[in-house]
Motif scaffolding. Structure first.
Motif, PDB file in Angstrom:
ATOM      1  N   ARG A  20       0.733  -1.173   0.046  1.00 40.32           N
ATOM      2  CA  ARG A  20      -0.075   0.010  -0.021  1.00 40.32           C
ATOM      3  C   ARG A  20       1.061   1.276  -0.061  1.00 40.32           C
ATOM      4  O   ARG A  20       0.627   2.131  -0.621  1.00 40.32           O
ATOM      5  CB  ARG A  20      -0.858  -0.093   1.315  1.00 40.32           C
ATOM      6  CG  ARG A  20      -2.077  -1.073   1.166  1.00 40.32           C
ATOM      7  CD  ARG A  20      -2.694  -1.276   2.336  1.00 40.32           C
ATOM      8  NE  ARG A  20      -3.227  -0.291   2.704  1.00 40.32           N
ATOM      9  CZ  ARG A  20      -3.878  -0.162   4.252  1.00 40.32           C
ATOM     10  NH1 ARG A  20      -4.048  -1.276   5.067  1.00 40.32           N
ATOM     11  NH2 ARG A  20      -4.328   1.024   4.568  1.00 40.32           N
ATOM     12  N   VAL A  21       1.952   1.161   0.754  1.00 39.52           N
ATOM     13  CA  VAL A  21       2.775   2.417   0.910  1.00 39.52           C
ATOM     14  C   VAL A  21       3.674   2.645  -0.573  1.00 39.52           C
ATOM     15  O   VAL A  21       3.799   3.476  -1.295  1.00 39.52           O
ATOM     16  CB  VAL A  21       3.854   2.395   2.133  1.00 39.52           C
ATOM     17  CG1 VAL A  21       4.860   3.285   1.802  1.00 39.52           C
ATOM     18  CG2 VAL A  21       3.133   2.470   3.330  1.00 39.52           C
ATOM     19  N   LEU A  22       4.020   1.343  -1.017  1.00 38.59           N
ATOM     20  CA  LEU A  22       4.666   1.340  -2.320  1.00 38.59           C
ATOM     21  C   LEU A  22       3.812   1.847  -3.456  1.00 38.59           C
ATOM     22  O   LEU A  22       4.155   2.817  -4.276  1.00 38.59           O
ATOM     23  CB  LEU A  22       4.995  -0.141  -2.969  1.00 38.59           C
ATOM     24  CG  LEU A  22       5.968  -0.736  -2.051  1.00 38.59           C
ATOM     25  CD1 LEU A  22       6.349  -2.372  -2.375  1.00 38.59           C
ATOM     26  CD2 LEU A  22       7.408  -0.178  -2.107  1.00 38.59           C
ATOM     27  N   ASP A  23       2.528   1.806  -3.495  1.00 36.66           N
ATOM     28  CA  ASP A  23       1.663   2.232  -4.315  1.00 36.66           C
ATOM     29  C   ASP A  23       1.392   3.475  -4.309  1.00 36.66           C
ATOM     30  O   ASP A  23       1.457   4.483  -5.105  1.00 36.66           O
ATOM     31  CB  ASP A  23       0.151   1.526  -4.107  1.00 36.66           C
ATOM     32  CG  ASP A  23      -0.111   0.098  -4.495  1.00 36.66           C
ATOM     33  OD1 ASP A  23       0.960  -0.383  -5.327  1.00 36.66           O
ATOM     34  OD2 ASP A  23      -0.947  -0.389  -4.112  1.00 36.66           O
ATOM     35  N   ALA A  24       1.458   4.213  -3.175  1.00 41.76           N
ATOM     36  CA  ALA A  24       1.271   5.629  -2.693  1.00 41.76           C
ATOM     37  C   ALA A  24       2.770   6.166  -2.994  1.00 41.76           C
ATOM     38  O   ALA A  24       2.681   7.262  -3.980  1.00 41.76           O
ATOM     39  CB  ALA A  24       1.147   6.085  -1.132  1.00 41.76           C
ATOM     40  N   LEU A  25       3.796   5.680  -2.802  1.00 40.24           N
ATOM     41  CA  LEU A  25       5.107   6.211  -3.400  1.00 40.24           C
ATOM     42  C   LEU A  25       5.127   6.200  -4.760  1.00 40.24           C
ATOM     43  O   LEU A  25       5.820   7.204  -5.282  1.00 40.24           O
ATOM     44  CB  LEU A  25       6.203   5.142  -2.744  1.00 40.24           C
ATOM     45  CG  LEU A  25       7.744   5.803  -2.939  1.00 40.24           C
ATOM     46  CD1 LEU A  25       7.991   6.948  -2.387  1.00 40.24           C
ATOM     47  CD2 LEU A  25       8.486   4.866  -2.118  1.00 40.24           C
ATOM     48  N   GLU A  26       4.798   5.220  -5.413  1.00 40.48           N
ATOM     49  CA  GLU A  26       4.923   5.449  -6.809  1.00 40.48           C
ATOM     50  C   GLU A  26       3.892   6.473  -7.395  1.00 40.48           C
ATOM     51  O   GLU A  26       4.230   7.005  -8.195  1.00 40.48           O
ATOM     52  CB  GLU A  26       4.308   4.100  -7.252  1.00 40.48           C
ATOM     53  CG  GLU A  26       4.632   3.669  -8.799  1.00 40.48           C
ATOM     54  CD  GLU A  26       4.332   2.116  -9.089  1.00 40.48           C
ATOM     55  OE1 GLU A  26       5.225   1.692  -9.843  1.00 40.48           O
ATOM     56  OE2 GLU A  26       3.278   1.651  -8.739  1.00 40.48           O
ATOM     57  N   THR A  27       2.743   6.718  -6.742  1.00 40.61           N
ATOM     58  CA  THR A  27       1.859   7.679  -7.332  1.00 40.61           C
ATOM     59  C   THR A  27       2.622   9.073  -7.211  1.00 40.61           C
ATOM     60  O   THR A  27       2.422   9.928  -8.090  1.00 40.61           O
ATOM     61  CB  THR A  27       0.470   7.537  -6.586  1.00 40.61           C
ATOM     62  OG1 THR A  27      -0.023   6.599  -6.820  1.00 40.61           O
ATOM     63  CG2 THR A  27      -0.317   8.926  -6.798  1.00 40.61           C
TER      64      THR A  27
END
Length: 191
Positions: A20-27
């Motif tokens: 979930r944090v990786l998704d946010a970081l990618e965004t």
């Protein structure tokens, strides 16, 4: 003992939070790369989550408990999968430091740090996504197969000890809340 029956259950649940944090970081990285304004503190907070939860709790369970139990059960320490996972943990720490340091430089007004921030964040996300797949699909099933029910319980008790003594229940919940805040902030970037 806690709610988990198998070692893989707990570690894979932690992977879902990390993703979930990786998704946010990618965004956030994509927005920054496209020239949009993103708070440098977003990346500093993401690095704090990574250092405190992904590395300080999750990797501590793997390195301090799981890997040792797998070695005791016959998995070679050297020239095998554990070496690869340990190397990836070390690389992840370096990329996290690079991301945090570049975000601090950007926060301090150094616009040139933007490229380093984007590079470190992108490389970290790619590394961790690949790393998580390998652990979920190879390492954790291998551990579940290697361990007897009693070994599973013993490893899970040691995981609880790491979480309680090394991280703390309050800190663990704070990391979950931080992940949720990063998710919300990243989702608002697209709005």
């Amino acid at each position: 003992m806690g709610e988990f029956a198998r070692v893989s259950d707990e570690l894979m649940q932690e992977h879902r939070l990390i993703e979930r944090v990786l998704d946010a970081l990618e965004t956030a990285t994509r927005h920054l790369e496209n020239g949009q304004a993103v708070r440098a503190e977003f990346f500093i907070d993401a690095a704090a989550f990574i250092a405190g939860f992904a590395d300080g709790c999750h990797h501590k369970k793997e390195e301090g408990v799981l890997f040792g139990a797998m070695i005791e059960s016959g998995l070679p320490r050297s020239d095998g999968p554990l070496d690869m996972f340990l190397e990836e943990h070390v690389l992840g720490r370096a990329l996290t430091r690079g991301m945090r340091d570049a975000a601090r430089q950007l926060q301090g007004g150094d616009a040139g740090a933007r490229a380093a921030l984007i590079s470190n964040a992108r490389r970290y996300v790619a590394l961790l996504r690949d790393h998580i797949i390998k652990e979920d699909e190879m390492l954790f099933p291998m551990a579940d197969e290697m361990f007897s029910s009693e070994q599973q319980r013993s490893v899970l008790r040691d995981f609880e000890r790491v979480q309680r003594d090394d991280v703390g229940a309050v800190a663990h919940e704070n990391f979950r809340a931080l992940a949720e805040r990063l998710e919300r902030e990243a989702a608002a970037m697209g709005a």
